[in-house]
Design a protein around this motif. Structure first.
Motif, PDB file in Angstrom:
ATOM      1  N   GLU A 257       0.839  -1.206   0.000  1.00  0.00           N
ATOM      2  CA  GLU A 257       0.000   0.000   0.000  1.00  0.00           C
ATOM      3  C   GLU A 257       0.869   1.250   0.000  1.00  0.00           C
ATOM      4  N   GLN A 258       2.162   1.066   0.228  1.00  0.00           N
ATOM      5  CA  GLN A 258       3.096   2.208   0.251  1.00  0.00           C
ATOM      6  C   GLN A 258       3.651   2.457  -1.151  1.00  0.00           C
ATOM      7  N   ASN A 259       3.857   3.738  -1.461  1.00  0.00           N
ATOM      8  CA  ASN A 259       4.551   4.109  -2.701  1.00  0.00           C
ATOM      9  C   ASN A 259       6.038   4.098  -2.377  1.00  0.00           C
ATOM     10  N   ILE A 260       6.748   3.088  -2.852  1.00  0.00           N
ATOM     11  CA  ILE A 260       8.147   2.865  -2.426  1.00  0.00           C
ATOM     12  C   ILE A 260       9.110   3.351  -3.510  1.00  0.00           C
ATOM     13  N   GLN A 261      10.124   4.078  -3.076  1.00  0.00           N
ATOM     14  CA  GLN A 261      11.159   4.579  -3.997  1.00  0.00           C
ATOM     15  C   GLN A 261      11.943   3.401  -4.582  1.00  0.00           C
ATOM     16  N   LEU A 262      12.220   3.472  -5.885  1.00  0.00           N
ATOM     17  CA  LEU A 262      13.014   2.420  -6.534  1.00  0.00           C
ATOM     18  C   LEU A 262      14.404   2.368  -5.907  1.00  0.00           C
ATOM     19  N   GLY A 263      14.930   1.172  -5.742  1.00  0.00           N
ATOM     20  CA  GLY A 263      16.242   1.002  -5.109  1.00  0.00           C
ATOM     21  C   GLY A 263      16.163   0.746  -3.617  1.00  0.00           C
ATOM     22  N   THR A 264      14.979   0.909  -3.021  1.00  0.00           N
ATOM     23  CA  THR A 264      14.823   0.702  -1.573  1.00  0.00           C
ATOM     24  C   THR A 264      14.971  -0.777  -1.206  1.00  0.00           C
ATOM     25  N   LYS A 265      15.671  -1.006  -0.097  1.00  0.00           N
ATOM     26  CA  LYS A 265      15.777  -2.383   0.410  1.00  0.00           C
ATOM     27  C   LYS A 265      14.538  -2.679   1.255  1.00  0.00           C
ATOM     28  N   VAL A 266      13.896  -3.804   0.989  1.00  0.00           N
ATOM     29  CA  VAL A 266      12.696  -4.213   1.719  1.00  0.00           C
ATOM     30  C   VAL A 266      12.889  -5.640   2.230  1.00  0.00           C
ATOM     31  N   CYS A 267      11.951  -6.093   3.061  1.00  0.00           N
ATOM     32  CA  CYS A 267      11.982  -7.477   3.540  1.00  0.00           C
ATOM     33  C   CYS A 267      10.687  -8.173   3.129  1.00  0.00           C
ATOM     34  N   VAL A 268      10.808  -9.404   2.671  1.00  0.00           N
ATOM     35  CA  VAL A 268       9.645 -10.172   2.194  1.00  0.00           C
ATOM     36  C   VAL A 268       9.777 -11.622   2.644  1.00  0.00           C
ATOM     37  N   THR A 269       8.649 -12.325   2.621  1.00  0.00           N
ATOM     38  CA  THR A 269       8.680 -13.768   2.873  1.00  0.00           C
ATOM     39  C   THR A 269       8.547 -14.498   1.547  1.00  0.00           C
ATOM     40  N   LEU A 270       9.066 -15.704   1.517  1.00  0.00           N
ATOM     41  CA  LEU A 270       8.961 -16.548   0.317  1.00  0.00           C
ATOM     42  C   LEU A 270       8.008 -17.695   0.599  1.00  0.00           C
ATOM     43  N   GLY A 271       6.931 -17.777  -0.192  1.00  0.00           N
ATOM     44  CA  GLY A 271       5.970 -18.856  -0.008  1.00  0.00           C
ATOM     45  C   GLY A 271       5.378 -18.828   1.387  1.00  0.00           C
ATOM     46  N   ASN A 272       5.330 -19.993   2.047  1.00  0.00           N
ATOM     47  CA  ASN A 272       4.755 -20.089   3.393  1.00  0.00           C
ATOM     48  C   ASN A 272       5.784 -19.927   4.502  1.00  0.00           C
ATOM     49  N   ARG A 273       7.024 -19.655   4.124  1.00  0.00           N
ATOM     50  CA  ARG A 273       8.082 -19.534   5.136  1.00  0.00           C
ATOM     51  C   ARG A 273       7.923 -18.230   5.913  1.00  0.00           C
ATOM     52  N   LYS A 274       8.253 -18.302   7.205  1.00  0.00           N
ATOM     53  CA  LYS A 274       8.138 -17.116   8.068  1.00  0.00           C
ATOM     54  C   LYS A 274       9.405 -16.247   8.016  1.00  0.00           C
ATOM     55  N   VAL A 275      10.506 -16.830   7.552  1.00  0.00           N
ATOM     56  CA  VAL A 275      11.793 -16.109   7.542  1.00  0.00           C
ATOM     57  C   VAL A 275      11.729 -14.938   6.564  1.00  0.00           C
ATOM     58  N   LEU A 276      12.242 -13.773   7.016  1.00  0.00           N
ATOM     59  CA  LEU A 276      12.256 -12.594   6.143  1.00  0.00           C
ATOM     60  C   LEU A 276      13.499 -12.606   5.263  1.00  0.00           C
ATOM     61  N   ASN A 277      13.310 -12.314   4.001  1.00  0.00           N
ATOM     62  CA  ASN A 277      14.414 -12.201   3.045  1.00  0.00           C
ATOM     63  C   ASN A 277      14.568 -10.745   2.612  1.00  0.00           C
ATOM     64  N   GLU A 278      15.810 -10.294   2.489  1.00  0.00           N
ATOM     65  CA  GLU A 278      16.052  -8.931   2.005  1.00  0.00           C
ATOM     66  C   GLU A 278      15.940  -8.895   0.486  1.00  0.00           C
ATOM     67  N   ALA A 279      15.341  -7.829  -0.011  1.00  0.00           N
ATOM     68  CA  ALA A 279      15.156  -7.670  -1.451  1.00  0.00           C
ATOM     69  C   ALA A 279      15.256  -6.201  -1.811  1.00  0.00           C
ATOM     70  N   VAL A 280      15.365  -5.919  -3.103  1.00  0.00           N
ATOM     71  CA  VAL A 280      15.501  -4.535  -3.580  1.00  0.00           C
ATOM     72  C   VAL A 280      14.391  -4.246  -4.587  1.00  0.00           C
ATOM     73  N   VAL A 281      13.749  -3.084  -4.404  1.00  0.00           N
ATOM     74  CA  VAL A 281      12.683  -2.675  -5.330  1.00  0.00           C
ATOM     75  C   VAL A 281      13.323  -2.223  -6.639  1.00  0.00           C
ATOM     76  N   ILE A 282      13.049  -2.942  -7.719  1.00  0.00           N
ATOM     77  CA  ILE A 282      13.680  -2.665  -9.014  1.00  0.00           C
ATOM     78  C   ILE A 282      12.802  -1.784  -9.897  1.00  0.00           C
ATOM     79  N   LYS A 283      11.499  -2.095  -9.962  1.00  0.00           N
ATOM     80  CA  LYS A 283      10.604  -1.236 -10.753  1.00  0.00           C
ATOM     81  C   LYS A 283       9.159  -1.463 -10.339  1.00  0.00           C
ATOM     82  N   GLU A 284       8.343  -0.432 -10.611  1.00  0.00           N
ATOM     83  CA  GLU A 284       6.901  -0.568 -10.379  1.00  0.00           C
ATOM     84  C   GLU A 284       6.296  -1.210 -11.619  1.00  0.00           C
ATOM     85  N   VAL A 285       5.348  -2.126 -11.416  1.00  0.00           N
ATOM     86  CA  VAL A 285       4.734  -2.843 -12.543  1.00  0.00           C
ATOM     87  C   VAL A 285       3.211  -2.759 -12.455  1.00  0.00           C
ATOM     88  N   GLU A 286       2.569  -3.120 -13.554  1.00  0.00           N
ATOM     89  CA  GLU A 286       1.110  -3.201 -13.578  1.00  0.00           C
ATOM     90  C   GLU A 286       0.649  -4.350 -12.673  1.00  0.00           C
TER      91      GLU A 286
END
Length: 292
Positions: free
Chosen positions: A27-56
């Motif tokens: 729901e946030q408008n995130i600046q490109l290049g920002t480091k974020v944390c996400v989960t993969l599938g059903n795993r609870k562990v947070l993974n670091e990721a980088v916002v590369i581009k906004e998409v449809e």
């Protein structure tokens, strides 16, 4: 109201992961290049990721971005990492993971310190410096004892006096206490030594100082090329023939080749130096022969 909130969709590169980019929502408008944390599938562990581009909005269901950090990768980092991922055949997340990124909480302070090395170059050294300055990206083919370090210091000094930043890359074996003392004698607390043996606390201090502007010169092994520089004036690669500039872990980049690529792409001065230059540099880069 939850149902009426705007939803943004982003392509993310997962750091240190061989996976291709994945799409997440927020729901946030995130600046490109920002480091974020996400989960993969059903795993609870947070993974670091980088916002590369906004998409449809995609046709499939997307997971939420769990956390937005204050750290970010600037446009130059994203461009170089894209090149690394294509040229050295790895994921964008693996390429970005070599970087120490910027911190939005650190404010740059004005620190226009002037340096005077008191080094007087010989006529031949002055000729070498003039050649290196004019060619912008060039090779200093210097006999042992010919004084290439003095030439490096004079070039670095000029860039720092223009309030630019500088990198002096060296094989880890060359990062001796004697070299550190020599650089500190000229550049004082504005120089920091960066290599694999320094503690996390010391690394954080250096990264903060580099962003604030109190540290202007980084002398280090190959990973020193991937720090958060915002106004880089010169990259010096000493002992440019040395095999330790090749990374033996993925991404398997060659630091010297990346320094050449960065210098040409972003119009940064580059000095390669060696007494036993590599054949590749000798044939591709304009050189000056400095004899003792």
């Amino acid at each position: 109201m939850q149902g009426n909130s705007i939803m943004y969709f982003y392509e993310l590169a997962l750091l240190k992961s061989p996976l291709n980019n994945l799409t997440y929502q927020s729901e946030q408008n995130i600046q490109l290049g920002t480091k974020v944390c996400v989960t993969l599938g059903n795993r609870k562990v947070l993974n670091e990721a980088v916002v590369i581009k906004e998409v449809e909005k995609p046709t499939f269901k997307c997971s939420e971005i769990a956390e937005i950090t204050n750290e970010y990768f600037d446009e130059k980092m994203l461009q170089i990492a894209t090149f690394v991922s294509q040229y050295y055949v790895c994921s964008l997340g693996e390429a970005l993971s070599v970087y120490n990124c910027f911190d939005k909480n650190i404010t740059k302070i004005l620190n226009e310190q002037k340096f005077d090395s008191k080094i007087v170059l010989s006529n031949k050294q002055q000729e070498a410096k003039k050649f290196l300055d004019e060619k912008k990206q060039a090779l200093l083919f210097a006999n042992t004892g010919a004084g290439k370090t003095e030439v490096y210091i004079k070039i670095i000094e000029e860039h720092l006096n223009k309030n630019k930043q500088a990198i002096l890359l060296m094989p880890e074996i060359s990062l001796t206490p004697q070299m550190e003392k020599r650089l500190e004698k000229v550049f004082g607390s504005s120089v920091a030594i960066w290599h694999s043996k320094i503690t996390k606390k010391k690394k954080d201090e250096i990264l903060n100082g580099l962003q604030e502007g109190s540290i202007k010169l980084i002398a280090g092994a190959r990973s020193a090329l991937f720090l958060p520089y915002d106004d880089l004036g010169v990259i010096v690669v000493d002992e440019e023939h040395d095999e330790s500039y090749k990374s033996d872990a993925k991404p398997r980049f060659h630091t010297k080749d990346l320094a050449i690529y960065m210098a040409k792409k972003f119009d940064i001065q580059l000095v390669l130096g060696s007494a036993t230059v590599s054949a590749g540099s000798f044939h591709k880069i304009p050189f000056f022969r400095l004899e003792s």
